[in-house]
Design an enzyme around this catalytic site. Structure first.
Site, PDB file in Angstrom:
ATOM      1  N   THR A  17      70.352 -19.231  65.238  1.00  0.00           N
ATOM      2  CA  THR A  17      70.724 -20.053  64.083  1.00  0.00           C
ATOM      3  C   THR A  17      69.485 -20.605  63.392  1.00  0.00           C
ATOM      4  OG1 THR A  17      72.854 -20.663  65.004  1.00  0.00           O
ATOM      5  CG2 THR A  17      71.921 -22.192  63.432  1.00  0.00           C
ATOM      6  N   TYR A  31      77.416 -19.140  58.651  1.00  0.00           N
ATOM      7  CA  TYR A  31      76.147 -18.453  58.367  1.00  0.00           C
ATOM      8  C   TYR A  31      76.018 -17.184  59.213  1.00  0.00           C
ATOM      9  CZ  TYR A  31      75.054 -20.642  62.794  1.00  0.00           C
ATOM     10  OH  TYR A  31      75.104 -21.023  64.109  1.00  0.00           O
ATOM     11  N   THR A 100      70.803 -20.970  70.276  1.00  0.00           N
ATOM     12  CA  THR A 100      71.173 -21.980  71.278  1.00  0.00           C
ATOM     13  C   THR A 100      72.146 -21.430  72.325  1.00  0.00           C
ATOM     14  OG1 THR A 100      73.021 -22.762  69.926  1.00  0.00           O
ATOM     15  CG2 THR A 100      70.915 -23.909  69.669  1.00  0.00           C
ATOM     16  N   ASP A 101      72.927 -20.382  71.950  1.00  0.00           N
ATOM     17  CA  ASP A 101      74.051 -19.985  72.798  1.00  0.00           C
ATOM     18  C   ASP A 101      73.648 -19.492  74.190  1.00  0.00           C
ATOM     19  OD1 ASP A 101      75.794 -20.829  70.906  1.00  0.00           O
ATOM     20  OD2 ASP A 101      76.329 -18.832  70.159  1.00  0.00           O
ATOM     21  N   LYS A 175      73.489 -25.933  77.416  1.00  0.00           N
ATOM     22  CA  LYS A 175      74.088 -26.303  76.130  1.00  0.00           C
ATOM     23  C   LYS A 175      75.397 -27.015  76.433  1.00  0.00           C
ATOM     24  CE  LYS A 175      75.409 -24.677  71.560  1.00  0.00           C
ATOM     25  NZ  LYS A 175      75.505 -23.573  70.590  1.00  0.00           N
ATOM     26  N   GLU A 318      82.725 -19.531 103.576  1.00  0.00           N
ATOM     27  CA  GLU A 318      82.172 -18.231 103.989  1.00  0.00           C
ATOM     28  C   GLU A 318      81.310 -17.603 102.903  1.00  0.00           C
ATOM     29  OE1 GLU A 318      85.906 -15.802 104.488  1.00  0.00           O
ATOM     30  OE2 GLU A 318      86.659 -17.702 103.710  1.00  0.00           O
TER      31      GLU A 318
HETATM   32  C1  SIN Z   1      72.788 -20.898  67.620  1.00  0.00           C
HETATM   33  O1  SIN Z   1      71.619 -20.567  67.622  1.00  0.00           O
HETATM   34  O2  SIN Z   1      73.096 -22.121  67.576  1.00  0.00           O
HETATM   35  C2  SIN Z   1      73.933 -19.949  67.678  1.00  0.00           C
HETATM   36  C3  SIN Z   1      73.554 -18.554  67.461  1.00  0.00           C
HETATM   37  C4  SIN Z   1      72.680 -18.001  68.542  1.00  0.00           C
HETATM   38  O3  SIN Z   1      72.763 -18.442  69.690  1.00  0.00           O
HETATM   39  O4  SIN Z   1      71.892 -17.098  68.226  1.00  0.00           O
END
Ligand code: SIN
Length: 341
Positions: A17, A31, A100-101, A175, A318
């Site tokens: 992002t 986006y 972020t993902d 996250k 186990e």
């Molecule tokens: C993000 O960056 O927040 C979402 C898209 C990604 O992880 O590339």
């Protein structure tokens, strides 16, 4: 006269992002990720020269992807580039721009495979954004600036993640929010530091690289063609063993040469991580299927779907526990371990 030794900071871009673009500056969700090149990203960061204080900045576009599509091939390429630059005497630190993902997965992967000796003296700092570069108020430029601050801070080391002014260790970061700019947490461990107006306020020690991880072999990662297949299953009300049994069904590994990640999914299962409930508890039917998997030689690791806390070993269990790792990180640890075997 000896040439003046000038340190540099490397920025390796992978998409996300932070490099995203939308048709309208008012749109923070509709986006397309990974559209803006690294030079343009850096050009949007105010006062970088000040932060660099005489050091130079170099940039490389290692990938340009939405991190939900992160692949083993990109990890291999990224680990190689980071390893190369870390070994250069004039490199003070490395910044990686990332979605972020899956940022926490890439951070943990690098933490596990990069040479501990290099990480003990230089920081590798992942950063990201929750809003696209086209936003009326993007968070990427501030996050990049803060990441460069950390990358040039004396004593900073290890693999770190910087977002919304907080600095997290790779082993702890997760996250935790779908939308807010401050989307990451280190859970019980807490952040390592905060970046405030261009200064780092350290609240605990910089993280140590895991010297005891026998699988931390960067050469191995560079050459591996077939990543051991490890899947994640979750426990929930009414869980059954059906998914595990389907995964155990004999699958043909024929044609496994030159495979894509999708094709890799056809490779026989080597490991299972269970995102258990609470302290890694598992429905009796799912547990029975996992026992069948273990009997067939599939490694089973018990983690938890709880956002914080760790699975505490019980005498009766186990299955191995995940040593405090979240399910996605436990999967990486298990893949690396199996790769080394
Ligand atoms: C993000 O960056 O927040 C979402 C898209 C990604 O992880 O590339």
């Amino acid at each position: 006269m000896a040439a003046k030794f000038i340190e540099k900071v490397l920025v390796l871009a992978t998409g996300g992002t932070i490099a995203g673009s939308a048709a309208s500056a008012a749109d923070n969700i509709g986006y397309t990720a990974a559209q803006v090149g690294v030079s343009q990203l850096l050009a949007a960061v105010p006062g970088l020269d000040q932060v660099l204080a005489g050091r130079t900045l170099e940039a490389e576009q290692v990938a340009q992807i939405d991190s939900k599509d992160m692949s083993f091939a990109v990890w291999q390429q990224l680990a190689q580039r980071v390893n190369h630059h870390l070994a250069q005497a004039d490199v003070a630190g490395i910044v990686i721009t990332h979605g972020t993902d899956t940022l926490e997965e890439t951070a943990y992967f690098l933490h596990a495979v990069l040479p501990a000796l290099q990480l003990a003296s230089k920081p590798v700092v992942l950063t990201c954004a929750m809003r696209p570069a086209s936003s009326v108020a993007p968070d990427g430029p501030q996050n990049i600036r803060d990441a460069v601050v950390v990358a040039t801070t004396t004593g900073a080391c290890g693999v770190l993640a910087v977002c919304a002014g907080a600095v997290h260790a790779a082993a702890d970061v997760q996250k935790v929010h779908t939308y807010r700019l401050d989307a990451f947490s280190s859970g019980d461990a807490g952040a390592v530091a905060y970046v405030e107006e261009g200064a780092v306020r350290l609240v605990k020690n910089w993280p140590l690289a895991p010297v005891d991880m026998a699988h931390a072999a960067i050469e191995k990662i560079a050459s591996v063609n077939h990543w051991p297949r490890v899947e994640i299953v979750m426990n929930y009300a009414g869980a059954s063993g059906a998914l595990v049994d389907a995964l155990l069904a004999p699958v043909s590994a024929a044609g496994a040469q030159g495979q894509t990640d999708a094709q890799l999914a056809q490779v026989p299962l080597r490991g299972l991580v269970v995102a258990g409930t609470g302290n890694g508890t598992i429905h009796q039917d799912l547990e029975a299927a996992l026992r069948r998997a273990q009997a067939l030689g599939v490694r089973v690791v018990r983690s938890t779907r709880c956002a914080t806390g760790r699975v505490l070993a019980t005498e009766s269990s186990e299955f191995a526990h995940s040593k405090g790792l979240s399910p996605v990180k436990a999967r990486i640890a298990l893949m690396l371990e199996l790769m080394q075997a």
